[in-house]
Design a protein around this motif. Sequence first.
Motif, mmCIF file in Angstrom:
data_model
loop_
_atom_site.group_PDB
_atom_site.id
_atom_site.type_symbol
_atom_site.label_atom_id
_atom_site.label_comp_id
_atom_site.label_asym_id
_atom_site.label_seq_id
_atom_site.Cartn_x
_atom_site.Cartn_y
_atom_site.Cartn_z
ATOM 1 N N GLU A 42 -59.125 12.166 -10.022
ATOM 2 C CA GLU A 42 -60.415 12.669 -10.525
ATOM 3 C C GLU A 42 -60.258 13.977 -11.280
ATOM 4 O O GLU A 42 -60.966 14.239 -12.245
ATOM 5 C CB GLU A 42 -61.375 12.947 -9.359
ATOM 6 N N VAL A 43 -59.297 14.806 -10.821
ATOM 7 C CA VAL A 43 -59.332 16.185 -11.320
ATOM 8 C C VAL A 43 -58.772 16.315 -12.736
ATOM 9 O O VAL A 43 -59.264 17.129 -13.518
ATOM 10 C CB VAL A 43 -58.676 17.164 -10.308
ATOM 11 N N SER A 44 -57.786 15.468 -13.106
ATOM 12 C CA SER A 44 -57.279 15.612 -14.482
ATOM 13 C C SER A 44 -58.359 15.178 -15.476
ATOM 14 O O SER A 44 -58.561 15.803 -16.514
ATOM 15 C CB SER A 44 -55.990 14.818 -14.699
ATOM 16 N N VAL A 45 -59.094 14.123 -15.100
ATOM 17 C CA VAL A 45 -60.201 13.665 -15.952
ATOM 18 C C VAL A 45 -61.284 14.746 -15.992
ATOM 19 O O VAL A 45 -61.824 15.085 -17.053
ATOM 20 C CB VAL A 45 -60.792 12.340 -15.421
ATOM 21 N N GLY A 46 -61.587 15.310 -14.827
ATOM 22 C CA GLY A 46 -62.623 16.352 -14.749
ATOM 23 C C GLY A 46 -62.285 17.552 -15.622
ATOM 24 O O GLY A 46 -63.138 18.048 -16.367
ATOM 25 N N VAL A 47 -61.033 17.997 -15.546
ATOM 26 C CA VAL A 47 -60.615 19.158 -16.351
ATOM 27 C C VAL A 47 -60.731 18.821 -17.834
ATOM 28 O O VAL A 47 -61.264 19.606 -18.631
ATOM 29 C CB VAL A 47 -59.166 19.581 -15.972
ATOM 30 N N PHE A 48 -60.282 17.625 -18.207
ATOM 31 C CA PHE A 48 -60.360 17.222 -19.609
ATOM 32 C C PHE A 48 -61.822 17.159 -20.064
ATOM 33 O O PHE A 48 -62.188 17.699 -21.107
ATOM 34 C CB PHE A 48 -59.668 15.861 -19.803
ATOM 35 N N GLU A 49 -62.666 16.511 -19.257
ATOM 36 C CA GLU A 49 -64.076 16.371 -19.635
ATOM 37 C C GLU A 49 -64.766 17.735 -19.710
ATOM 38 O O GLU A 49 -65.617 17.959 -20.570
ATOM 39 C CB GLU A 49 -64.827 15.462 -18.653
ATOM 40 N N ALA A 50 -64.399 18.618 -18.799
ATOM 41 C CA ALA A 50 -65.011 19.959 -18.806
ATOM 42 C C ALA A 50 -64.627 20.692 -20.100
ATOM 43 O O ALA A 50 -65.487 21.279 -20.765
ATOM 44 C CB ALA A 50 -64.561 20.754 -17.585
ATOM 45 N N LEU A 51 -63.352 20.633 -20.457
ATOM 46 C CA LEU A 51 -62.922 21.325 -21.684
ATOM 47 C C LEU A 51 -63.581 20.691 -22.906
ATOM 48 O O LEU A 51 -63.978 21.378 -23.837
ATOM 49 C CB LEU A 51 -61.396 21.319 -21.777
ATOM 50 N N LYS A 52 -63.725 19.357 -22.863
ATOM 51 C CA LYS A 52 -64.367 18.655 -23.980
ATOM 52 C C LYS A 52 -65.841 19.075 -24.090
ATOM 53 O O LYS A 52 -66.382 19.230 -25.180
ATOM 54 C CB LYS A 52 -64.261 17.139 -23.758
ATOM 55 N N ALA A 53 -66.471 19.299 -22.929
ATOM 56 C CA ALA A 53 -67.889 19.689 -22.921
ATOM 57 C C ALA A 53 -68.087 21.142 -23.352
ATOM 58 O O ALA A 53 -69.220 21.552 -23.609
ATOM 59 C CB ALA A 53 -68.465 19.490 -21.520
ATOM 60 N N GLY A 54 -67.013 21.934 -23.384
ATOM 61 C CA GLY A 54 -67.139 23.322 -23.844
ATOM 62 C C GLY A 54 -66.755 24.378 -22.818
ATOM 63 O O GLY A 54 -66.730 25.562 -23.133
ATOM 64 N N THR B 278 -68.722 12.982 -15.177
ATOM 65 C CA THR B 278 -68.852 13.528 -16.535
ATOM 66 C C THR B 278 -70.289 13.942 -16.849
ATOM 67 O O THR B 278 -70.524 15.003 -17.424
ATOM 68 C CB THR B 278 -68.335 12.500 -17.565
ATOM 69 N N SER B 279 -71.262 13.105 -16.435
ATOM 70 C CA SER B 279 -72.651 13.439 -16.782
ATOM 71 C C SER B 279 -73.056 14.771 -16.143
ATOM 72 O O SER B 279 -73.754 15.582 -16.754
ATOM 73 C CB SER B 279 -73.595 12.323 -16.323
ATOM 74 N N ARG B 280 -72.577 15.025 -14.918
ATOM 75 C CA ARG B 280 -72.932 16.291 -14.251
ATOM 76 C C ARG B 280 -72.147 17.462 -14.843
ATOM 77 O O ARG B 280 -72.641 18.587 -14.905
ATOM 78 C CB ARG B 280 -72.643 16.195 -12.755
ATOM 79 N N ILE B 281 -70.901 17.193 -15.251
ATOM 80 C CA ILE B 281 -70.103 18.249 -15.894
ATOM 81 C C ILE B 281 -70.861 18.746 -17.124
ATOM 82 O O ILE B 281 -70.987 19.954 -17.355
ATOM 83 C CB ILE B 281 -68.699 17.700 -16.263
ATOM 84 N N ILE B 282 -71.424 17.800 -17.880
ATOM 85 C CA ILE B 282 -72.174 18.156 -19.099
ATOM 86 C C ILE B 282 -73.501 18.837 -18.714
ATOM 87 O O ILE B 282 -73.867 19.876 -19.261
ATOM 88 C CB ILE B 282 -72.402 16.898 -19.961
ATOM 89 N N GLU B 283 -74.178 18.247 -17.740
ATOM 90 C CA GLU B 283 -75.460 18.822 -17.274
ATOM 91 C C GLU B 283 -75.271 20.279 -16.844
ATOM 92 O O GLU B 283 -76.048 21.158 -17.226
ATOM 93 C CB GLU B 283 -75.985 17.991 -16.081
ATOM 94 N N ASN B 284 -74.216 20.537 -16.082
ATOM 95 C CA ASN B 284 -74.020 21.885 -15.521
ATOM 96 C C ASN B 284 -73.682 22.912 -16.593
ATOM 97 O O ASN B 284 -73.862 24.104 -16.390
ATOM 98 C CB ASN B 284 -72.918 21.863 -14.454
ATOM 99 N N PHE B 285 -73.179 22.435 -17.733
ATOM 100 C CA PHE B 285 -72.768 23.388 -18.781
ATOM 101 C C PHE B 285 -73.937 23.795 -19.664
ATOM 102 O O PHE B 285 -73.844 24.755 -20.417
ATOM 103 C CB PHE B 285 -71.634 22.783 -19.631
ATOM 104 N N LYS B 286 -75.060 23.062 -19.560
ATOM 105 C CA LYS B 286 -76.190 23.383 -20.444
ATOM 106 C C LYS B 286 -76.885 24.666 -19.969
ATOM 107 O O LYS B 286 -77.281 24.778 -18.821
ATOM 108 C CB LYS B 286 -77.181 22.213 -20.453
ATOM 109 N N GLU B 287 -76.985 25.605 -20.886
ATOM 110 C CA GLU B 287 -77.544 26.917 -20.534
ATOM 111 C C GLU B 287 -79.061 26.922 -20.603
ATOM 112 O O GLU B 287 -79.625 26.449 -21.585
ATOM 113 C CB GLU B 287 -77.093 27.930 -21.593
ATOM 114 N N ILE B 288 -79.703 27.486 -19.588
ATOM 115 C CA ILE B 288 -81.134 27.765 -19.724
ATOM 116 C C ILE B 288 -81.371 29.214 -19.305
ATOM 117 O O ILE B 288 -80.573 29.784 -18.552
ATOM 118 C CB ILE B 288 -82.011 26.814 -18.878
#
Length: 334
Positions: free
Chosen positions: A29-41, A274-284
């Motif tokens: 899970e973690v290599s995918v998570g790290v990649f997706e996180a970096l891809k998300a910004g 991935t959906s939560r990785i993206i959700e968590n990166f959105k700034e409000i």
Amino acid sequence: MSLGKKVTLNTGVEIPQLGYGTWQSSPGEVSVGVFEALKAGYRHLDLAMIYGNQPEVAEGLKKAFAEIPGLKREDIFITSKLWNSQHDPKGVEAALDSCLAELELEYLDLYLVHFPVSFKTGDELFPLIAGSNEPDGDVEINDSISIVDTWRAMTKLPKSKARAVGVSNHTVEHLDALIKGTGVVPAADQVERHPLLQSKELVAYCKEKNIHITAYSAFGNNMIGVPLLVNRPEVKEIAEKVSKRIGSTATPAQVILAWSQVGGHSVIPKSVKTSRIIENFKEIELVPEEIEAIDALGKVPQRFNIPVIANKPRWNINIFGDEAEKNAPHKVII
Ligand SMILES: NC(=O)c1ccc[n+]([C@@H]2O[C@H](COP(=O)([O-])OP(=O)(O)OC[C@H]3O[C@@H](n4cnc5c(N)ncnc54)[C@H](OP(=O)(O)O)[C@@H]3O)[C@@H](O)[C@H]2O)c1
């Protein structure tokens, strides 16, 4: 793409306020998570040797460097941590070397003392006291190494391998001892912090000394089965009000992460989805009344990460001065 807000450490280096956590991310899970996180910004990763997944984090990093256009090592702020069985000052640099080897990196941006707790030195990550058995045993605490001695060794690490050094799970008393004992102020203290554990005294002390706070377990993650903050009705209600004000959906996770960054702290949510990785990166941005509504949730402080009750094997030590720790025979050696 916005890569998020940054704040400046007492070393003059910038740290992105929103980072990606990796504890309890399983193999696969973690290599995918790290990649997706970096891809998300995300440009801030929180790692630790004890999470047992750094070689896999290295795979995620390599994939990211290969596949994300223009991404370079120096674009990412990478934190890792010295484990409790590595506190002997003589072995601190070797521990950093082995951490870097696991990650296949030349340097860390921040290296932290994971806990103000020294276990028996050696290769065993959780050395049990003689006669004590898993899973209910006790870890052997080493009362002969003080946190000041370990910290002094951290401050002498080559900057070429650890750009900045700091601590984690240290209280005001511990931080004060480090500063008085060595004259060197940690760059950061990574601590459990969320609406139910606001740690106002620690926050004020760190502000005065210019110690950056990174909040872990921002969603109230715990090993004792209490519902995450994102699932609590009172947090959902605040998120609905924020959504109405901004005219688009603000999720409970986004609201908590925005609150966590008020005051210039960083926060390192973990998700392997991935959906939560993206959700968590959105700034409000929150307005003062919304910040106050979240502040009001923490009238009765609740700490989740208390090793004497949450960990197996048990660490029978009083770290935070919590009621649950008061009968522990060991205390932090300063
Ligand atoms: N220094 C220390 O001693 C220490 C201690 C604890 C943690 N940390 C660091 O801090 C990081 C974060 O803390 P944490 O892992 O304890 O907990 P956390 O980030 O507060 O919560 C993680 C949990 O929340 C879930 N989650 C994530 N995003 C979500 C969303 N948008 N909606 C609903 N659920 C969501 C995750 O599940 P899924 O993965 O299934 O999405 C996981 O169960 C760690 O990963 C680690 O890097 C440091």
